[in-house]
Design a protein around this motif. Structure first.
Motif, PDB file in Angstrom:
ATOM      1  N   ASP A  27       0.824  -1.211   0.000  1.00 21.65           N
ATOM      2  CA  ASP A  27       0.000   0.000   0.000  1.00 21.65           C
ATOM      3  C   ASP A  27       0.857   1.260   0.000  1.00 21.65           C
ATOM      4  O   ASP A  27       0.539   2.241  -0.676  1.00 21.65           O
ATOM      5  CB  ASP A  27      -0.948   0.018   1.202  1.00 21.65           C
ATOM      6  N   ARG A  28       1.969   1.233   0.738  1.00 23.97           N
ATOM      7  CA  ARG A  28       2.876   2.387   0.752  1.00 23.97           C
ATOM      8  C   ARG A  28       3.479   2.615  -0.630  1.00 23.97           C
ATOM      9  O   ARG A  28       3.569   3.757  -1.092  1.00 23.97           O
ATOM     10  CB  ARG A  28       3.977   2.187   1.795  1.00 23.97           C
ATOM     11  N   ILE A  29       3.879   1.539  -1.296  1.00 25.02           N
ATOM     12  CA  ILE A  29       4.423   1.675  -2.649  1.00 25.02           C
ATOM     13  C   ILE A  29       3.359   2.260  -3.577  1.00 25.02           C
ATOM     14  O   ILE A  29       3.651   3.158  -4.373  1.00 25.02           O
ATOM     15  CB  ILE A  29       4.934   0.316  -3.182  1.00 25.02           C
ATOM     16  N   ASP A  30       2.130   1.767  -3.470  1.00 27.53           N
ATOM     17  CA  ASP A  30       1.048   2.285  -4.311  1.00 27.53           C
ATOM     18  C   ASP A  30       0.828   3.778  -4.088  1.00 27.53           C
ATOM     19  O   ASP A  30       0.582   4.523  -5.028  1.00 27.53           O
ATOM     20  CB  ASP A  30      -0.259   1.528  -4.047  1.00 27.53           C
ATOM     21  N   TYR A  33       4.766   5.909  -4.744  1.00 24.89           N
ATOM     22  CA  TYR A  33       5.631   5.436  -5.834  1.00 24.89           C
ATOM     23  C   TYR A  33       6.550   6.535  -6.360  1.00 24.89           C
ATOM     24  O   TYR A  33       7.639   6.261  -6.821  1.00 24.89           O
ATOM     25  CB  TYR A  33       4.798   4.856  -6.983  1.00 24.89           C
ATOM     26  N   ALA A  34       6.118   7.794  -6.300  1.00 24.82           N
ATOM     27  CA  ALA A  34       6.923   8.885  -6.850  1.00 24.82           C
ATOM     28  C   ALA A  34       7.982   9.385  -5.864  1.00 24.82           C
ATOM     29  O   ALA A  34       8.826  10.203  -6.228  1.00 24.82           O
ATOM     30  CB  ALA A  34       6.019  10.047  -7.277  1.00 24.82           C
ATOM     31  N   GLN A  35       7.961   8.886  -4.640  1.00 26.01           N
ATOM     32  CA  GLN A  35       8.952   9.272  -3.637  1.00 26.01           C
ATOM     33  C   GLN A  35      10.177   8.373  -3.753  1.00 26.01           C
ATOM     34  O   GLN A  35      10.089   7.270  -4.274  1.00 26.01           O
ATOM     35  CB  GLN A  35       8.355   9.126  -2.224  1.00 26.01           C
ATOM     36  N   ARG A  73       5.462   2.604 -11.107  1.00 16.57           N
ATOM     37  CA  ARG A  73       5.986   3.806 -11.759  1.00 16.57           C
ATOM     38  C   ARG A  73       5.728   3.766 -13.262  1.00 16.57           C
ATOM     39  O   ARG A  73       5.360   4.779 -13.860  1.00 16.57           O
ATOM     40  CB  ARG A  73       7.484   3.950 -11.458  1.00 16.57           C
ATOM     41  N   VAL A  74       5.917   2.611 -13.872  1.00 13.77           N
ATOM     42  CA  VAL A  74       5.687   2.488 -15.315  1.00 13.77           C
ATOM     43  C   VAL A  74       4.205   2.676 -15.627  1.00 13.77           C
ATOM     44  O   VAL A  74       3.850   3.346 -16.605  1.00 13.77           O
ATOM     45  CB  VAL A  74       6.233   1.144 -15.847  1.00 13.77           C
ATOM     46  N   GLU A  75       3.325   2.112 -14.806  1.00 14.48           N
ATOM     47  CA  GLU A  75       1.885   2.310 -15.034  1.00 14.48           C
ATOM     48  C   GLU A  75       1.525   3.794 -15.010  1.00 14.48           C
ATOM     49  O   GLU A  75       0.797   4.279 -15.874  1.00 14.48           O
ATOM     50  CB  GLU A  75       1.065   1.566 -13.980  1.00 14.48           C
ATOM     51  N   VAL A  95       7.505  10.381 -11.977  1.00 16.20           N
ATOM     52  CA  VAL A  95       7.097   9.114 -11.358  1.00 16.20           C
ATOM     53  C   VAL A  95       8.113   8.601 -10.343  1.00 16.20           C
ATOM     54  O   VAL A  95       7.968   7.498  -9.815  1.00 16.20           O
ATOM     55  CB  VAL A  95       6.785   8.019 -12.407  1.00 16.20           C
ATOM     56  N   GLY A  96       9.148   9.384 -10.064  1.00 16.42           N
ATOM     57  CA  GLY A  96      10.085   9.039  -9.002  1.00 16.42           C
ATOM     58  C   GLY A  96      11.359   8.354  -9.430  1.00 16.42           C
ATOM     59  O   GLY A  96      12.149   7.935  -8.588  1.00 16.42           O
ATOM     60  N   CYS A  97      11.592   8.230 -10.723  1.00 17.08           N
ATOM     61  CA  CYS A  97      12.855   7.632 -11.188  1.00 17.08           C
ATOM     62  C   CYS A  97      13.920   8.717 -11.245  1.00 17.08           C
ATOM     63  O   CYS A  97      13.635   9.855 -11.609  1.00 17.08           O
ATOM     64  CB  CYS A  97      12.672   6.998 -12.567  1.00 17.08           C
TER      65      CYS A  97
END
Length: 154
Positions: A27-30, A33-35, A73-75, A95-97
């Motif tokens: 859930d945190r990743i969802d 994701y941009a962090q 991130r890709v999505e 997107v955080g990359c």
């Protein structure tokens, strides 16, 4: 000595606790994701070692936390590229990359084409399509690389 039923109950309680912590990581990743996220920080957040988190996450969800993060991130990048108002580099950072090369490589693995080609090709193909439909139609392939294009009959 512990009674066998107590041991089973303790093992089950531990397994359920681990699953709840894994769900919090997912859930945190969802959400974030941009962090800047890494496995060590995710593991610290749920009081697990990075190795244990990685192993248990892969068992529960079929891919590593890093792979899951990159898929998220890709999505999101796909949606931003379909909009067409940002460059590939701007999307990469949005997107955080932090590396355009890593972003492009992972995007190509999941989607089957580089982000620049996706922006050109798929943006045209989904023009006028509701965003919820375009998202389903263009969703990246999880846990596998993009399928190879089928050979054309000669």
């Amino acid at each position: 000595m512990c009674h066998p039923s107590w041991t089973r109950a303790l093992n089950e309680a531990h397994r359920l606790n681990d699953l709840a912590r894994l769900r919090r990581v997912r859930d945190r990743i969802d959400r974030e994701y941009a962090q800047p996220l890494d496995v060590e920080a995710l593991a610290r957040g749920v009081h697990m070692s990075a190795g244990h988190l990685s192993r248990q996450f892969r068992l529960a969800y079929g891919e590593s936390p890093y792979s899951y993060l990159m898929t998220r991130r890709v999505e999101r990048a796909m949606a931003l590229l379909r909009r067409g108002d940002l460059s590939v580099t701007e999307v990469c950072f949005a997107v955080g990359c932090s590396s355009l090369g890593t972003f492009s490589t992972r995007f190509t693995e999941l989607v089957g084409m580089p982000p620049s080609a996706y922006r050109r090709e798929v943006a045209r193909a989904t023009a006028g399509m509701p965003s919820c439909v375009a998202k389903q139609v263009t969703r990246p392939v999880r846990n596998r690389e993009a399928p190879a294009p089928e050979p054309h009959p000669a």
